[in-house]
Design a protein around this motif. Structure first.
Motif, PDB file in Angstrom:
ATOM      1  N   ASN A   1      44.154  41.999  31.497  1.00 43.72           N
ATOM      2  CA  ASN A   1      44.188  41.140  32.685  1.00 43.72           C
ATOM      3  C   ASN A   1      44.907  41.823  33.845  1.00 43.72           C
TER       4      ASN A   1
ATOM      5  N   GLY B   1      44.017  42.931  38.370  1.00 40.84           N
ATOM      6  CA  GLY B   1      43.043  43.084  39.437  1.00 40.84           C
ATOM      7  C   GLY B   1      42.550  44.515  39.526  1.00 40.84           C
ATOM      8  N   SER B   2      43.499  45.454  39.570  1.00 41.35           N
ATOM      9  CA  SER B   2      43.184  46.877  39.541  1.00 41.35           C
ATOM     10  C   SER B   2      44.302  47.582  38.796  1.00 41.35           C
TER      11      SER B   2
ATOM     12  N   LEU C   1      41.783  41.895  45.932  1.00 36.18           N
ATOM     13  CA  LEU C   1      41.876  41.683  44.486  1.00 36.18           C
ATOM     14  C   LEU C   1      42.367  40.286  44.146  1.00 36.18           C
TER      15      LEU C   1
ATOM     16  N   ALA D   1      43.162  37.113  37.777  1.00 30.59           N
ATOM     17  CA  ALA D   1      42.662  38.297  37.073  1.00 30.59           C
ATOM     18  C   ALA D   1      42.391  38.006  35.600  1.00 30.59           C
TER      19      ALA D   1
ATOM     20  N   THR E   1      38.524  37.072  36.570  1.00 31.77           N
ATOM     21  CA  THR E   1      37.681  37.764  37.540  1.00 31.77           C
ATOM     22  C   THR E   1      38.310  39.081  37.958  1.00 31.77           C
ATOM     23  N   GLY E   2      37.448  39.969  38.443  1.00 32.84           N
ATOM     24  CA  GLY E   2      37.926  41.183  39.079  1.00 32.84           C
ATOM     25  C   GLY E   2      37.973  40.983  40.584  1.00 32.84           C
TER      26      GLY E   2
END
Length: 424
Positions: A340, A342-343, A365, A371, A374-375
């Motif tokens: 988990n 975002g980046s 993000l 996260a 979703t990305g």
């Protein structure tokens, strides 16, 4: 805190974030509801009224002319232009590579049953470009460039009238078809419903303040949105090989975005935790943006010591940070265990700031735990993957009987007749 994740008894806070301040969400929701309704009903007149109220802007013409766009580009410092174009090139190249993985599909699932999908660009996209505390030139790059790569027919950009001229230049260089000096919730409403001068779009992307975020939430449905983004976040997972000075530097770099930024260290090494706590305070003494970064650190900074790697991974996945850096002995191995984020920034040489500015991955993000499901923004956010099917006689003979029986079981006679019609 969620229970049942297995880390609760295995973590100790060296520094915990302060309790959340009382939310003003109700007041924001009510204010935005009126703005959205007024813009929908009155168009440009309402946009102009709210621009004057919130931005002290008396602009009669919202759209930035081509001459003004070119003048903004010409006024850029030459090195700033080169750096902006470098960022555009990196983001474009990565978006093109991502788009290359999204292929149309055609299969014959059964004899005579043909199924497939097409990758179709969204026609009109609105990119909201925040004004904010700093003129973040990478912001329009991240929202506009992938849209152009995806093949969107029209990309419009809205940014507050008070935004720095360099932001106009960045919108232009990124490929915006039209640029409007309109900000805040009124810009979101204008793009959602259209006004006399601002076209209605099919999807709105880009971050903004609480009013922009709430406006995106309220207009969602008739128009698409990318996500509801909160304040920025950075967490670092580290073992005893982590470097306190480097971690503190990275945390404070993100903390200078906003006093509500969430920053944290999750580690298995107490010595590193304590050293990082000391190092943050030491660096704040000389950081020019300490008035913002220090406030963010005091309110939202977090340092957690975990009993073992499993607890560190579990707690990181619970936080689901927007930006997650990995500073461990084997960062690639650690990265594979994380789910988990975002980046992900793997290894101490991968700093969030490189993605924030120019390395090619998108900096728009998910935050606030999103996260987990979703990305972030990517070229796929600007296309639709739409299925299709066509049948020959053998295909009808295969699917019609079960469709007829299922329709009859459900009591849907119209469906049964439609399924049976083609069988005859």
């Amino acid at each position: 805190m969620a229970t049942g994740s297995g880390f609760e008894s295995k973590i100790v806070h060296v520094k915990a974030p302060e309790a959340d301040a009382a939310s003003d969400a109700v007041a924001v929701e009510a204010a935005v509801k009126k703005i959205v309704a007024d813009v929908r009903a009155e168009g440009d007149a309402a946009v102009r009224r709210y621009a004057k109220q919130f931005d002290k802007s008396d602009l009669e013409v919202f759209e930035v002319s081509m001459a003004q766009r070119e003048a903004a580009v010409a006024a850029l410092d030459p090195q700033t232009r080169k750096d902006t174009e470098f960022a555009i090139g990196r983001v474009r190249a990565f978006a093109e590579a991502q788009l290359g993985t999204m292929l149309p599909l055609e299969i014959e699932a059964l004899p005579g049953l043909h199924l497939g999908h097409r990758v179709i660009p969204i026609h009109t996209v609105g990119a909201y470009v925040p004004g904010g505390r700093y003129p973040i030139l990478s912001a329009p790059v991240m929202t506009i460039v992938p849209a152009k790569v995806a093949g969107c027919a029209e990309v419009i950009a809205c940014l507050p009238p008070v935004a720095h001229e360099a932001m106009i230049a960045a919108c232009h260089l990124s490929g915006a078809d039209r640029i409007f000096r309109v900000g805040g919730a009124q810009a979101i409403a204008a793009m959602a419903f259209g006004t006399e001068t601002i076209p209605a779009v099919d999807k709105i992307v880009g971050p903004g303040n609480a009013y922009v975020n709430e406006a995106k939430r309220q207009v969602f449905g008739p128009v698409g949105i990318d996500q509801l983004a909160g304040p920025s976040e950075i967490y670092v997972v580290a073992d005893e090989t982590g470097k306190a000075a480097m971690i503190a530097t990275d945390l404070l770099a993100q903390a200078e975005h906003d006093i509500r930024t969430r920053v944290g260290l999750i580690t298995t090494d107490r010595a590193l935790a304590e050293a990082t706590l000391v190092e943050v305070e030491r660096q704040l003494e000389t950081l020019p943006t300490a008035n913002v970064a220090g406030a963010a650190w005091r309110s939202n900074g977090e340092i957690v010591v975990c009993a073992d790697e499993a607890a560190m991974i579990a707690y990181s996945d619970h936080i689901a940070a927007e930006h997650l850096q990995v500073h461990t002995r084997d960062p690639q191995a650690t990265a594979k265990k994380l789910s988990n984020y975002g980046s992900l920034f793997i290894g101490e040489l991968a700093s969030v700031v490189y993605s924030d500015k120019c390395c090619g991955t998108n900096h728009t993000l998910p935050t606030m735990g999103a996260a987990r499901y979703t990305g972030g923004l990517w070229v796929g956010s600007y296309v639709k993957v739409c299925t299709h099917q066509w049948l020959e006689k053998p295909g009808v003979e295969a699917v019609a009987p079960p469709a007829i029986r299922q329709s009859a079981t459900e009591g849907m006679e119209g469906h049964r007749r439609a399924a049976a019609l083609r069988l005859s």
